[in-house]
Motif scaffolding. Sequence first.
Motif, PDB file in Angstrom:
ATOM      1  N   LYS A  56      -6.153   4.652  -5.947  1.00 29.68           N
ATOM      2  CA  LYS A  56      -5.458   3.633  -5.175  1.00 29.68           C
ATOM      3  C   LYS A  56      -4.503   4.304  -4.200  1.00 29.68           C
ATOM      4  CE  LYS A  56      -4.506  -0.343  -6.735  1.00 29.68           C
ATOM      5  NZ  LYS A  56      -3.900  -1.501  -7.405  1.00 29.68           N
ATOM      6  N   LYS A  57      -4.203   3.628  -3.121  1.00 30.71           N
ATOM      7  CA  LYS A  57      -3.404   4.210  -2.048  1.00 30.71           C
ATOM      8  C   LYS A  57      -2.058   4.728  -2.542  1.00 30.71           C
ATOM      9  CE  LYS A  57      -1.806   3.226   2.653  1.00 30.71           C
ATOM     10  NZ  LYS A  57      -1.755   2.207   3.728  1.00 30.71           N
ATOM     11  N   GLY A  58      -1.395   3.972  -3.392  1.00 24.83           N
ATOM     12  CA  GLY A  58      -0.077   4.364  -3.874  1.00 24.83           C
ATOM     13  C   GLY A  58      -0.072   5.583  -4.771  1.00 24.83           C
ATOM     14  N   ALA A  59      -1.248   5.991  -5.263  1.00 25.55           N
ATOM     15  CA  ALA A  59      -1.319   7.112  -6.203  1.00 25.55           C
ATOM     16  C   ALA A  59      -1.736   8.422  -5.539  1.00 25.55           C
ATOM     17  CB  ALA A  59      -2.300   6.775  -7.325  1.00 25.55           C
ATOM     18  N   GLN A  60      -2.107   8.390  -4.266  1.00 25.67           N
ATOM     19  CA  GLN A  60      -2.656   9.579  -3.624  1.00 25.67           C
ATOM     20  C   GLN A  60      -1.692  10.759  -3.596  1.00 25.67           C
ATOM     21  OE1 GLN A  60      -4.726   7.387  -0.096  1.00 25.67           O
ATOM     22  NE2 GLN A  60      -5.531   9.466  -0.135  1.00 25.67           N
ATOM     23  N   ALA A  61      -0.430  10.509  -3.280  1.00 25.13           N
ATOM     24  CA  ALA A  61       0.554  11.589  -3.179  1.00 25.13           C
ATOM     25  C   ALA A  61       0.737  12.289  -4.521  1.00 25.13           C
ATOM     26  CB  ALA A  61       1.888  11.048  -2.677  1.00 25.13           C
ATOM     27  N   SER A  62       0.824  11.509  -5.605  1.00 27.20           N
ATOM     28  CA  SER A  62       1.023  12.118  -6.925  1.00 27.20           C
ATOM     29  C   SER A  62      -0.224  12.879  -7.384  1.00 27.20           C
ATOM     30  CB  SER A  62       1.401  11.054  -7.962  1.00 27.20           C
ATOM     31  OG  SER A  62       0.367  10.106  -8.125  1.00 27.20           O
ATOM     32  N   ILE A  63      -1.419  12.399  -6.991  1.00 22.87           N
ATOM     33  CA  ILE A  63      -2.663  13.091  -7.342  1.00 22.87           C
ATOM     34  C   ILE A  63      -2.681  14.474  -6.701  1.00 22.87           C
ATOM     35  CG2 ILE A  63      -5.167  13.098  -6.988  1.00 22.87           C
ATOM     36  CD1 ILE A  63      -4.266  11.165  -9.168  1.00 22.87           C
TER      37      ILE A  63
END
Length: 406
Positions: free
Chosen positions: A25-32
């Motif tokens: 999901k878009k909101g999780a990309q940075a943490s991934i």
Amino acid sequence: TRTGKTLVAFELAKLIGGSFLFVTKKGAQASIQKDWEECGGGEELTSINIESIHKVDALTRWKLIIIDECHHGISGFPKQSKAFTGLQRLFRKSGAKALLMSGTVAMETRAQLFHEFNVTCRGPFTEFETFYHWWNPTHHYKRPTRCGGYGTYGAFKSVGADMKVVDYADVNDSKIESEISGYVVTMTREEANYEIQNATIIPVKLDNDKIRMLIKMIREHNIINIYDSEGIERTCVYFGPAQILQACHMIAGGTLIDDQGEAFVLADAYWPEYRIEWIAEGIDLSKSYAILTAYIEEREFIRSRLDNVHDTLEELKESGSGVWVGSLSSNAEGVDMHWLTGSQIIYSLVWSGSKFSQICDRQLNFKRTTPAKVAIPLLKGGIDENVLDAVQGKKNFNASFFKAMK
């Protein structure tokens, strides 16, 4: 949920080697991306949100495609979603191996598993071209006869006083589970040695006679004339049970949509701020809080009435104090909130049992040292109570509840 699935996926990607695509999901990309770098990874990872999957070059020779929170975007049925079509194209063109991950893989019905498996062009259901064929391979899909498929004989549901349609959610669970067992690895938090307690859910029933009266008017007349926060009279008209339900649910949070499709905040005379006042009185602004809502206008409403509001979750984390207001649906999966020092506050619920289960687990992490709390302000005697009962039972709340509530 919250068992370290991402780290397992990274280790598998390293074992397979080569470039891999991580769909999340878009909101999780940075943490991934950050987690991959902390695991010693390099340029092998490409991450993308599932809504942008059409932008990916289908000719890229991925070794592995990982679909994070695979229940989101592709598990709908009976028709295929746009995301399903785009992802299946990537698997077919690249020949990549597949890893699908979810803490709520098929919470509402095992029927969700058909598209989740078939998107990979692998698995136990590849002989079936469509969901309809899988559900009933020998007869017309609108006739639930004895067919040897995965659908249940005589599976109908009522959608009106004298109308019934096929209930595609009604499937042969034991047959499906037997056939997918060789493809599934299940892990619990206990097995992962994550000693974390479930979040404590705290429903708080608040009184507002004026909004409760407005809800009664909407349900009885399907139309209402009401003043907004600017003193302008609005006409609101709702057709059918689903629209009436949504209006009754939305107005409990202090906002509504008029007959022109424009959202607005109710006039002060209706006390639309009753939930916000409860939040303002109860929070400690030296701590950090995440407020989740179902509707866009609610978020603007809350932001305008509270102090020390941050624009993003990352800003709140860096600051260490204050509040952030965001979409419950968009942040239910893949977002880590274990660092919150206050709590999560669900200002308004969504209809989905899986979304509710996921959002309540956002604070759960082996790094967390204090109990996690999720507070839910509800309108006493409102539809929210029925929605909470449904989603806590891991079900979807839908229009079938409307008659029972009259």
